[in-house]
Design an enzyme around this catalytic site. Structure first.
Site, PDB file in Angstrom:
ATOM      1  N   HIS A 194       1.072  -1.162   0.090  1.00  0.00           N
ATOM      2  CA  HIS A 194      -0.104   0.460   0.338  1.00  0.00           C
ATOM      3  C   HIS A 194       1.048   0.822   0.571  1.00  0.00           C
ATOM      4  O   HIS A 194       0.365   1.944  -0.672  1.00  0.00           O
ATOM      5  CB  HIS A 194      -0.887   0.223   1.728  1.00  0.00           C
ATOM      6  CG  HIS A 194      -2.113  -0.757   1.176  1.00  0.00           C
ATOM      7  ND1 HIS A 194      -1.881  -2.259   0.833  1.00  0.00           N
ATOM      8  CD2 HIS A 194      -3.240  -0.447   0.636  1.00  0.00           C
ATOM      9  CE1 HIS A 194      -3.600  -2.540   0.604  1.00  0.00           C
ATOM     10  NE2 HIS A 194      -4.042  -1.416   0.662  1.00  0.00           N
ATOM     11  N   HIS A 288       0.691  -2.412   8.937  1.00  0.00           N
ATOM     12  CA  HIS A 288       2.140  -2.490   8.861  1.00  0.00           C
ATOM     13  C   HIS A 288       2.829  -2.504   9.961  1.00  0.00           C
ATOM     14  O   HIS A 288       2.830  -1.494  10.773  1.00  0.00           O
ATOM     15  CB  HIS A 288       2.852  -2.195   7.174  1.00  0.00           C
ATOM     16  CG  HIS A 288       2.188  -2.751   6.303  1.00  0.00           C
ATOM     17  ND1 HIS A 288       2.441  -4.240   5.490  1.00  0.00           N
ATOM     18  CD2 HIS A 288       1.200  -2.865   5.430  1.00  0.00           C
ATOM     19  CE1 HIS A 288       1.586  -4.621   4.871  1.00  0.00           C
ATOM     20  NE2 HIS A 288       0.582  -3.518   4.690  1.00  0.00           N
TER      21      HIS A 288
END
Length: 406
Positions: A194, A288
């Site tokens: 992303h 993340h």
């Protein structure tokens, strides 16, 4: 006792000239008969003013200092992500993986980027190449192909790394696919795809949108060059002076027809780039680990730097965004051509399309830097007049402003 004022034009005949106290040759001279004049721009409508206001706001948004933006990307990826690893941020709508923006925009982010960038690139490049399709396909289209290749390459590489260097939360499942099918979780080094796609898309949008800088000046160059050719006058400062008649016709036709569409696409690109920045903040806050996001950001920035700041500024194809059969961005401080030899134009020691700092300083644009200016625009368009004025200024300066012949 006061006397009656005498008219200046006592010998003029006709009722319209009686009692007119002005000097001859003023309003009676038609504009077509005046010498040393250029056609003025058409009146600007309210709609055009509103469009230019929106365009100005979009330019301020998308053309934020790129070097500073890259530094902000790296700094925020490290700092915000590091804080989020130790202090969980409050949950918001963007923390949900099924939020509207994540599902319909980020997960297909490169598709949205291509949907706006490809037609914008094709239309601007086709216009700047004066309708030469081969030049456009050879010198500009490969840029978007290269950007797509790097997107595919790095996303596949991230997936390989996660699959190869990870393990299932439950023993007995040696592969990621088997672990996920069984309903378990796979723990691996998941480099943030992303963060990569958001930064990569934002930087590509910024670079490919650069032709819009000073795009409106092409209209002025066209008007002045057409006027100069109609009176057989050769301009030494107009970047269109080396174009053939056919190229001039193609440029005028394409510019008039495609500019409204190009502006619409640019507004969409600026809006999309702003959305990518907002979604990147959401990724920093909720997804993340810090190391995974910082590595993906570094890879995206290095990819951008290698292509747009190194490769495309060399003599190898493809050319940078905004290059073409003429050079109209000579006042852009961040222009692509500094230090680059053009590949589409004819070579020569004074080629205006080279656009180097040396050419601008030494007068390859017709001594533009040496001409007297008012509000940033040269006072003279004729080189003989400009040279005379420049020599007069130098003589006056050398004499300390004293006329030696008086």
């Amino acid at each position: 006792m006061a006397t009656k004022r005498r008219p200046l034009r006592t010998s003029a005949a006709g009722p319209s000239s009686s009692n007119m106290n002005f000097r001859p040759g003023g309003p009676d001279v038609k504009r077509a008969e005046a010498k040393g004049t250029r056609p003025t721009a058409a009146p600007t409508s309210v709609r055009e003013i509103l469009v230019m206001m929106v365009m100005h706001a979009c330019k301020k948004t998308i053309f934020f200092d790129t070097n500073l933006k890259v530094a902000l990307y790296l700094g925020s990826l490290f700092l915000v992500s590091l804080i989020g690893d130790f202090i969980p941020f409050p949950k918001t709508y963007f923390a949900r993986s099924d939020n509207l923006f994540n599902v319909y925009f980020v997960k297909v982010g490169w598709g949205w980027t291509l949907m706006l960038t490809v037609p914008f690139l094709a239309m601007t490049s086709y216009t700047l190449c004066c309708g030469d399709m081969k030049k456009m396909l050879r010198h500009h289209i490969p840029r978007i192909v290269i950007a797509t290749f790097f997107w595919l390459f790095w996303t596949k590489m991230f997936n390989i790394i996660e699959t190869s260097y990870g393990r299932c939360t439950v023993k007995g499942f040696g592969t990621k696919s088997a672990c996920l099918k069984a309903g378990h979780l796979w723990n691996g080094f998941d480099i943030s795809g992303h963060a990569f796609i958001l930064i990569h898309s934002s930087l590509v949008l910024i670079e490919e949108a650069r032709p819009i800088i000073k795009w409106e000046s092409i209209k002025d160059y066209l008007r002045n060059e057409i006027h100069d050719r109609s009176i057989s006058e050769h301009s030494s400062t107009n970047p269109l002076r080396n174009l053939s008649e056919e190229e001039m016709r193609n440029l005028q036709f394409l510019y008039d027809r495609l500019t409204p569409i190009i502006r619409t696409l640019f507004i969409g690109m600026a809006t999309l780039q702003l959305l990518w920045d907002v979604m990147l903040v959401g990724t920093m806050l909720y997804y993340h680990h810090m190391v995974e996001k910082v590595i993906s950001g570094i890879i995206a920035i290095l990819t951008w730097y290698f292509t747009y700041r190194f490769w495309y500024r060399t003599t190898l194809l493809p050319d940078p965004a905004g290059s073409g059969s003429f050079f109209y961005q000579r006042e852009n401080k961040d222009t692509f051509v500094y230090g680059r030899r053009p590949t589409m134009t004819t070579t020569g020691p004074t080629n205006v399309n080279a656009g180097s700092r040396a050419n601008m300083a030494t007068g390859a644009f017709g001594g533009l830097a040496a001409q007297p200016k008012f509000m940033g625009m040269p006072l003279y368009t004729n080189m003989r007049t400009a040279a005379t004025a420049a020599s007069g200024n130098q003589t006056g300066a050398s004499n300390n402003g004293v006329d030696l012949n008086s």
